[in-house]
Design a protein around this motif. Sequence first.
Motif, PDB file in Angstrom:
ATOM      1  N   TYR A 268       2.692  -3.311   1.521  1.00 30.59           N
ATOM      2  CA  TYR A 268       1.484  -3.649   0.750  1.00 30.59           C
ATOM      3  C   TYR A 268       1.095  -5.109   0.977  1.00 30.59           C
ATOM      4  O   TYR A 268      -0.073  -5.423   1.245  1.00 30.59           O
ATOM      5  CB  TYR A 268       1.748  -3.391  -0.734  1.00 30.59           C
ATOM      6  N   VAL A 269       2.064  -6.014   0.872  1.00 28.09           N
ATOM      7  CA  VAL A 269       1.789  -7.444   0.997  1.00 28.09           C
ATOM      8  C   VAL A 269       1.314  -7.783   2.406  1.00 28.09           C
ATOM      9  O   VAL A 269       0.343  -8.531   2.587  1.00 28.09           O
ATOM     10  CB  VAL A 269       3.035  -8.274   0.624  1.00 28.09           C
ATOM     11  N   VAL A 270       1.979  -7.239   3.413  1.00 30.67           N
ATOM     12  CA  VAL A 270       1.587  -7.516   4.798  1.00 30.67           C
ATOM     13  C   VAL A 270       0.159  -7.035   5.050  1.00 30.67           C
ATOM     14  O   VAL A 270      -0.670  -7.760   5.628  1.00 30.67           O
ATOM     15  CB  VAL A 270       2.573  -6.858   5.780  1.00 30.67           C
ATOM     16  N   ILE A 437       6.656 -16.033   3.862  1.00 35.53           N
ATOM     17  CA  ILE A 437       5.569 -16.766   4.514  1.00 35.53           C
ATOM     18  C   ILE A 437       5.931 -17.070   5.963  1.00 35.53           C
ATOM     19  O   ILE A 437       5.067 -17.023   6.859  1.00 35.53           O
ATOM     20  CB  ILE A 437       5.243 -18.068   3.744  1.00 35.53           C
ATOM     21  N   MET A 438       7.183 -17.385   6.223  1.00 41.38           N
ATOM     22  CA  MET A 438       7.624 -17.587   7.606  1.00 41.38           C
ATOM     23  C   MET A 438       7.390 -16.320   8.423  1.00 41.38           C
ATOM     24  O   MET A 438       6.945 -16.372   9.572  1.00 41.38           O
ATOM     25  CB  MET A 438       9.097 -17.984   7.629  1.00 41.38           C
ATOM     26  N   TYR A 439       7.698 -15.185   7.813  1.00 40.67           N
ATOM     27  CA  TYR A 439       7.515 -13.909   8.510  1.00 40.67           C
ATOM     28  C   TYR A 439       6.035 -13.625   8.760  1.00 40.67           C
ATOM     29  O   TYR A 439       5.645 -13.141   9.833  1.00 40.67           O
ATOM     30  CB  TYR A 439       8.139 -12.791   7.672  1.00 40.67           C
ATOM     31  N   LEU A 440       5.187 -13.929   7.781  1.00 43.54           N
ATOM     32  CA  LEU A 440       3.753 -13.627   7.894  1.00 43.54           C
ATOM     33  C   LEU A 440       3.033 -14.545   8.873  1.00 43.54           C
ATOM     34  O   LEU A 440       2.002 -14.165   9.438  1.00 43.54           O
ATOM     35  CB  LEU A 440       3.092 -13.747   6.523  1.00 43.54           C
ATOM     36  N   THR A 441       3.534 -15.757   9.072  1.00 46.42           N
ATOM     37  CA  THR A 441       2.841 -16.734   9.924  1.00 46.42           C
ATOM     38  C   THR A 441       3.526 -16.984  11.258  1.00 46.42           C
ATOM     39  O   THR A 441       2.914 -17.543  12.174  1.00 46.42           O
ATOM     40  CB  THR A 441       2.715 -18.085   9.197  1.00 46.42           C
ATOM     41  N   GLY A 442       4.795 -16.613  11.362  1.00 46.95           N
ATOM     42  CA  GLY A 442       5.545 -16.913  12.578  1.00 46.95           C
ATOM     43  C   GLY A 442       6.111 -18.314  12.612  1.00 46.95           C
ATOM     44  O   GLY A 442       6.757 -18.704  13.589  1.00 46.95           O
TER      45      GLY A 442
END
Length: 461
Positions: A268-270, A437-442
């Motif tokens: 959901y968040v992604v 956030i690290m996962y979502l932005t790389g």
Amino acid sequence: MRTKIRELFVKTADYASKEVTVCAWVRTNRAQSQFGFLNINDGSFFENLQVVYEQNLDNFDNISKIGVGASVKVVGTLVLTPENKQPFEIKASGVELLGDCPEDYPIQPKRHTREYLRTVAHLRPRTNLFSAVFRVRSVAAMAIHSYFQERGYLYVHTPLITCADCEGSDQMFKITTLNMNNLPLTDDGKVDFNKDLFGKQAFITGSGQLQGETFAMAFGDIYTFGPTFRTENSNTQTHANEFWMIEPEMAFCDLEGLMDIEEEMLKYVVKYVCEKCPEEIDFCDKFVSKGLKDKLNDIVNAKFTRIKHHDVIDILKKADVKWEFDPDYGEDIAKEHEKYIVEYFHGPVFVTDWPKDIKAYYMKVNPDNKTVAAVDLLVPQAGELMGGSQREENLDKLIERMDEMGVDKEGIDWYLDTRRYGGCVHSGFGMGFERLIMYLTGVENIRDVIPYPRTPRSCDF
């Protein structure tokens, strides 16, 4: 009346050929002999707005000298430019300097290292990278609240100051009002915390879980979302001494149900962030982590594998790999093992049923008496993203486990009441917000996804 740049990008057709007023900061100023271009940004949208100013303006020479970082007020007409790279621009009828900026402004339009930008953390949100990161952070926070609120969870504000020991007092910051240069002592030479503000030793919280469990026993499904503190003297890219945690607790929920919720929430968040932040995700995909968009799209559609810790170790031991840390049935798994496992299964992996000797006292012991009903979620490129467990609902077994691990029950007797008075099967998990956030932005370093990082030897700003 001021119009935000976001409005111009979202509702371009409504503003075409109309006069608008924009207040923003200058990102670049390209001045030529008869005209010039200002790229400005007001923080409402990731993309910059291009402003064209011409020689016929009374203060053309002054506009040409406006420096990067200055704040300006621009009045002009929105002109559609479909033939150009940008879809529209503002043809200025007036440009007013609101706040000048000297030439030694630290954020010049050139490439800066992330290490340097940490030294000017108060200014780095004005760069493209951190504009993207912190906008994603804001939207992701909203996504988390939306997920839980839409499903009837109660948002609980658990205390930051606590006397309850959840993570272990050696991991928690101690607080006191006592005079450190003249501490009151007991007869046996120990600090007399009876003289302290709370009458006993207090800490800055390492987790709101224990208090969260008490609310789950009244409201069924709850979540906490707030700052958390640990004293770890760790200088890795994934650890900080202050970070934010999401900690849901669900009554009448076992380990299988817990994993269902973790998977649903992450997807959901992604999806929410990808829909709300397309410009930021595009930027991160291009300049931060190539393939990011594909990774995020893949996880939304992925089937999450569920496998026991023992079986993971079997796979690792059989792998034709020379490990830096040899896998062991009674131990945690290392980063290199996490990476191998998610690649082995080509996607996210729930690792369940961990050795009880390396897990916390509140986790439910399995019938084998060797493992606990705990789970870690491993995802590609990031490794562990969430950790949770089914909680031990049986009072006698919980007390036995606390005694085995030497946990002081005196300070958390109120917590045991959740088992005394109408206890039930219940579960919960924790997710570090910065890891998300690290996962979502790389972005690879936790110091670059939190506004003012608090890490060993670093407490600036």
